[in-house]
Design a protein around this motif. Sequence first.
Motif, PDB file in Angstrom:
ATOM      1  N   ARG A  67      44.122 -70.586  38.776  1.00 53.12           N
ATOM      2  CA  ARG A  67      44.391 -69.737  39.936  1.00 53.12           C
ATOM      3  C   ARG A  67      43.411 -70.074  41.051  1.00 53.12           C
ATOM      4  NH1 ARG A  67      46.900 -64.286  38.723  1.00 53.12           N
ATOM      5  NH2 ARG A  67      47.855 -64.632  36.707  1.00 53.12           N
ATOM      6  N   ALA A  68      43.769 -69.706  42.264  1.00 51.64           N
ATOM      7  CA  ALA A  68      42.899 -69.962  43.413  1.00 51.64           C
ATOM      8  C   ALA A  68      41.617 -69.140  43.298  1.00 51.64           C
ATOM      9  CB  ALA A  68      43.637 -69.606  44.700  1.00 51.64           C
ATOM     10  N   PHE A  69      40.538 -69.697  43.814  1.00 47.26           N
ATOM     11  CA  PHE A  69      39.245 -69.027  43.847  1.00 47.26           C
ATOM     12  C   PHE A  69      38.456 -69.597  45.013  1.00 47.26           C
ATOM     13  CE2 PHE A  69      38.965 -72.688  41.067  1.00 47.26           C
ATOM     14  CZ  PHE A  69      37.805 -73.317  41.469  1.00 47.26           C
ATOM     15  N   GLN A  70      37.391 -68.910  45.394  1.00 46.75           N
ATOM     16  CA  GLN A  70      36.549 -69.397  46.481  1.00 46.75           C
ATOM     17  C   GLN A  70      35.325 -70.087  45.913  1.00 46.75           C
ATOM     18  OE1 GLN A  70      35.722 -66.055  49.019  1.00 46.75           O
ATOM     19  NE2 GLN A  70      37.675 -66.252  50.075  1.00 46.75           N
ATOM     20  N   GLY A  71      34.821 -71.058  46.642  1.00 45.99           N
ATOM     21  CA  GLY A  71      33.609 -71.747  46.226  1.00 45.99           C
ATOM     22  C   GLY A  71      33.854 -72.668  45.058  1.00 45.99           C
ATOM     23  N   TRP A  72      32.906 -72.691  44.138  1.00 43.74           N
ATOM     24  CA  TRP A  72      33.029 -73.527  42.949  1.00 43.74           C
ATOM     25  C   TRP A  72      32.644 -72.697  41.735  1.00 43.74           C
ATOM     26  CZ3 TRP A  72      28.377 -73.483  40.620  1.00 43.74           C
ATOM     27  CH2 TRP A  72      27.240 -73.341  41.412  1.00 43.74           C
ATOM     28  N   ARG A  73      32.971 -73.206  40.582  1.00 41.58           N
ATOM     29  CA  ARG A  73      32.660 -72.535  39.315  1.00 41.58           C
ATOM     30  C   ARG A  73      32.060 -73.570  38.365  1.00 41.58           C
ATOM     31  NH1 ARG A  73      33.800 -69.056  42.281  1.00 41.58           N
ATOM     32  NH2 ARG A  73      35.336 -67.403  42.108  1.00 41.58           N
ATOM     33  N   TYR A  74      31.229 -73.096  37.453  1.00 43.82           N
ATOM     34  CA  TYR A  74      30.777 -73.956  36.364  1.00 43.82           C
ATOM     35  C   TYR A  74      31.934 -74.130  35.394  1.00 43.82           C
ATOM     36  CZ  TYR A  74      25.924 -73.273  37.864  1.00 43.82           C
ATOM     37  OH  TYR A  74      24.750 -73.257  38.569  1.00 43.82           O
ATOM     38  N   LEU A  75      31.999 -75.279  34.758  1.00 37.15           N
ATOM     39  CA  LEU A  75      33.048 -75.569  33.789  1.00 37.15           C
ATOM     40  C   LEU A  75      32.388 -76.184  32.561  1.00 37.15           C
ATOM     41  CD1 LEU A  75      36.118 -75.744  33.152  1.00 37.15           C
ATOM     42  CD2 LEU A  75      36.089 -78.013  34.205  1.00 37.15           C
ATOM     43  N   LYS A  76      32.424 -75.459  31.461  1.00 34.06           N
ATOM     44  CA  LYS A  76      31.833 -75.948  30.218  1.00 34.06           C
ATOM     45  C   LYS A  76      32.635 -77.144  29.707  1.00 34.06           C
ATOM     46  CE  LYS A  76      30.430 -71.318  28.863  1.00 34.06           C
ATOM     47  NZ  LYS A  76      30.677 -70.227  27.905  1.00 34.06           N
ATOM     48  N   PRO A  77      31.961 -78.084  29.064  1.00 34.16           N
ATOM     49  CA  PRO A  77      32.667 -79.278  28.561  1.00 34.16           C
ATOM     50  C   PRO A  77      33.834 -78.936  27.641  1.00 34.16           C
ATOM     51  CG  PRO A  77      30.308 -79.613  28.434  1.00 34.16           C
ATOM     52  CD  PRO A  77      30.519 -78.178  28.845  1.00 34.16           C
ATOM     53  N   GLU A  78      33.688 -77.916  26.823  1.00 33.93           N
ATOM     54  CA  GLU A  78      34.777 -77.560  25.900  1.00 33.93           C
ATOM     55  C   GLU A  78      35.990 -76.956  26.616  1.00 33.93           C
ATOM     56  OE1 GLU A  78      31.677 -74.184  25.608  1.00 33.93           O
ATOM     57  OE2 GLU A  78      31.612 -76.366  25.665  1.00 33.93           O
ATOM     58  N   ASP A  79      35.818 -76.516  27.865  1.00 31.02           N
ATOM     59  CA  ASP A  79      36.929 -75.956  28.632  1.00 31.02           C
ATOM     60  C   ASP A  79      37.551 -76.969  29.581  1.00 31.02           C
ATOM     61  OD1 ASP A  79      36.488 -73.501  27.410  1.00 31.02           O
ATOM     62  OD2 ASP A  79      35.136 -72.811  28.996  1.00 31.02           O
ATOM     63  N   ALA A  80      36.947 -78.142  29.701  1.00 31.58           N
ATOM     64  CA  ALA A  80      37.432 -79.160  30.636  1.00 31.58           C
ATOM     65  C   ALA A  80      38.627 -79.900  30.052  1.00 31.58           C
ATOM     66  CB  ALA A  80      36.313 -80.154  30.944  1.00 31.58           C
ATOM     67  N   PRO A  81      39.602 -80.223  30.902  1.00 32.06           N
ATOM     68  CA  PRO A  81      40.736 -81.018  30.410  1.00 32.06           C
ATOM     69  C   PRO A  81      40.305 -82.438  30.073  1.00 32.06           C
ATOM     70  CG  PRO A  81      40.888 -80.739  32.786  1.00 32.06           C
ATOM     71  CD  PRO A  81      39.720 -79.918  32.333  1.00 32.06           C
ATOM     72  N   LEU A  82      41.012 -83.052  29.149  1.00 33.31           N
ATOM     73  CA  LEU A  82      40.722 -84.428  28.752  1.00 33.31           C
ATOM     74  C   LEU A  82      41.167 -85.402  29.833  1.00 33.31           C
ATOM     75  CD1 LEU A  82      41.976 -84.393  25.048  1.00 33.31           C
ATOM     76  CD2 LEU A  82      39.605 -84.345  25.841  1.00 33.31           C
ATOM     77  N   ASP A  83      40.483 -86.533  29.903  1.00 33.05           N
ATOM     78  CA  ASP A  83      40.940 -87.608  30.773  1.00 33.05           C
ATOM     79  C   ASP A  83      42.269 -88.101  30.229  1.00 33.05           C
ATOM     80  OD1 ASP A  83      38.527 -87.301  32.036  1.00 33.05           O
ATOM     81  OD2 ASP A  83      37.673 -89.179  31.305  1.00 33.05           O
ATOM     82  N   ILE A  84      43.186 -88.464  31.107  1.00 30.47           N
ATOM     83  CA  ILE A  84      44.491 -88.951  30.656  1.00 30.47           C
ATOM     84  C   ILE A  84      44.329 -90.194  29.791  1.00 30.47           C
ATOM     85  CG2 ILE A  84      46.640 -90.033  31.415  1.00 30.47           C
ATOM     86  CD1 ILE A  84      46.813 -87.998  33.612  1.00 30.47           C
ATOM     87  N   GLY A  85      43.404 -91.071  30.137  1.00 29.68           N
ATOM     88  CA  GLY A  85      43.175 -92.277  29.354  1.00 29.68           C
ATOM     89  C   GLY A  85      42.613 -92.004  27.971  1.00 29.68           C
ATOM     90  N   ASP A  86      42.081 -90.785  27.731  1.00 30.65           N
ATOM     91  CA  ASP A  86      41.503 -90.440  26.435  1.00 30.65           C
ATOM     92  C   ASP A  86      42.546 -89.953  25.442  1.00 30.65           C
ATOM     93  OD1 ASP A  86      39.072 -91.099  27.415  1.00 30.65           O
ATOM     94  OD2 ASP A  86      38.314 -89.050  27.563  1.00 30.65           O
TER      95      ASP A  86
ATOM     96  N   LEU B  52      33.882 -76.957  38.938  1.00 32.32           N
ATOM     97  CA  LEU B  52      35.304 -76.845  39.245  1.00 32.32           C
ATOM     98  C   LEU B  52      35.423 -76.417  40.699  1.00 32.32           C
ATOM     99  CD1 LEU B  52      38.134 -76.809  37.836  1.00 32.32           C
ATOM    100  CD2 LEU B  52      37.749 -74.381  37.461  1.00 32.32           C
ATOM    101  N   LYS B  53      36.290 -77.081  41.472  1.00 29.17           N
ATOM    102  CA  LYS B  53      36.424 -76.781  42.891  1.00 29.17           C
ATOM    103  C   LYS B  53      37.853 -77.030  43.339  1.00 29.17           C
ATOM    104  CE  LYS B  53      34.229 -76.766  47.177  1.00 29.17           C
ATOM    105  NZ  LYS B  53      35.160 -75.824  47.734  1.00 29.17           N
ATOM    106  N   LEU B  54      38.324 -76.188  44.270  1.00 31.20           N
ATOM    107  CA  LEU B  54      39.636 -76.428  44.869  1.00 31.20           C
ATOM    108  C   LEU B  54      39.540 -77.621  45.810  1.00 31.20           C
ATOM    109  CD1 LEU B  54      40.839 -72.840  45.887  1.00 31.20           C
ATOM    110  CD2 LEU B  54      41.317 -74.089  43.784  1.00 31.20           C
ATOM    111  N   CYS B  55      40.546 -78.463  45.786  1.00 30.79           N
ATOM    112  CA  CYS B  55      40.609 -79.626  46.662  1.00 30.79           C
ATOM    113  C   CYS B  55      41.515 -79.256  47.838  1.00 30.79           C
ATOM    114  CB  CYS B  55      41.140 -80.834  45.889  1.00 30.79           C
ATOM    115  SG  CYS B  55      40.930 -82.386  46.764  1.00 30.79           S
ATOM    116  N   VAL B  56      40.947 -78.557  48.790  1.00 29.61           N
ATOM    117  CA  VAL B  56      41.709 -78.016  49.922  1.00 29.61           C
ATOM    118  C   VAL B  56      42.157 -79.157  50.833  1.00 29.61           C
ATOM    119  CG1 VAL B  56      41.624 -76.453  51.897  1.00 29.61           C
ATOM    120  CG2 VAL B  56      40.416 -75.866  49.794  1.00 29.61           C
ATOM    121  N   GLY B  57      43.421 -79.129  51.204  1.00 26.09           N
ATOM    122  CA  GLY B  57      43.964 -80.124  52.119  1.00 26.09           C
ATOM    123  C   GLY B  57      44.616 -81.320  51.448  1.00 26.09           C
ATOM    124  N   CYS B  58      44.484 -81.440  50.137  1.00 28.02           N
ATOM    125  CA  CYS B  58      45.111 -82.545  49.410  1.00 28.02           C
ATOM    126  C   CYS B  58      46.327 -82.031  48.647  1.00 28.02           C
ATOM    127  CB  CYS B  58      44.134 -83.170  48.413  1.00 28.02           C
ATOM    128  SG  CYS B  58      42.894 -84.200  49.187  1.00 28.02           S
TER     129      CYS B  58
END
Length: 145
Positions: A104-123, A6-12
């Motif tokens: 919320r905002a955070f620095q760097g990146w974080r691990y994201l477990k599959p069960e915590d990841a949002p679903l693809d919109i197409g799914d 998981l990472k912030l997409c800074v500037g977008c």
Amino acid sequence: MALNMLKLCVGCDSVEDLEEWIAFRLDEKRRNGEPVEQYHTTRMVPTRAAEITDGGSLYWVIKANVQCRQRIIDIRPFTDSEGIGRCHLVLEPTVVRTDWQPRRAFQGWRYLKPEDAPLDIGDTSSGLAAVPAQLRKELAELGLL
């Protein structure tokens, strides 16, 4: 089971901004005769790289919501010109939109477990892919997505 990041997409400001930036950078590499691949440079090298490259994705947080992801193809540690260890996260250039998930905002990146990841919109059968981004944002802010 694959592990995600998981990472912030800074500037977008939107997924469309990210897609335009990716297309611009890939075209620039083609013109310069460089290998045409997309990567994101980060300072820390993931210790669980094998799990991530086994089908994991980089989930992008844009404007305080996870909105999309890109599959991670490879993780390449390197040392920059100043002698600082860094890492290239080599990404599939295809951006996959996901259900919005507040973060919320955070620095760097974080691990994201599959069960915590949002679903693809197409799914999902909800038809969210047809909903304009601004409306999805407002619905997410209201806690309705």
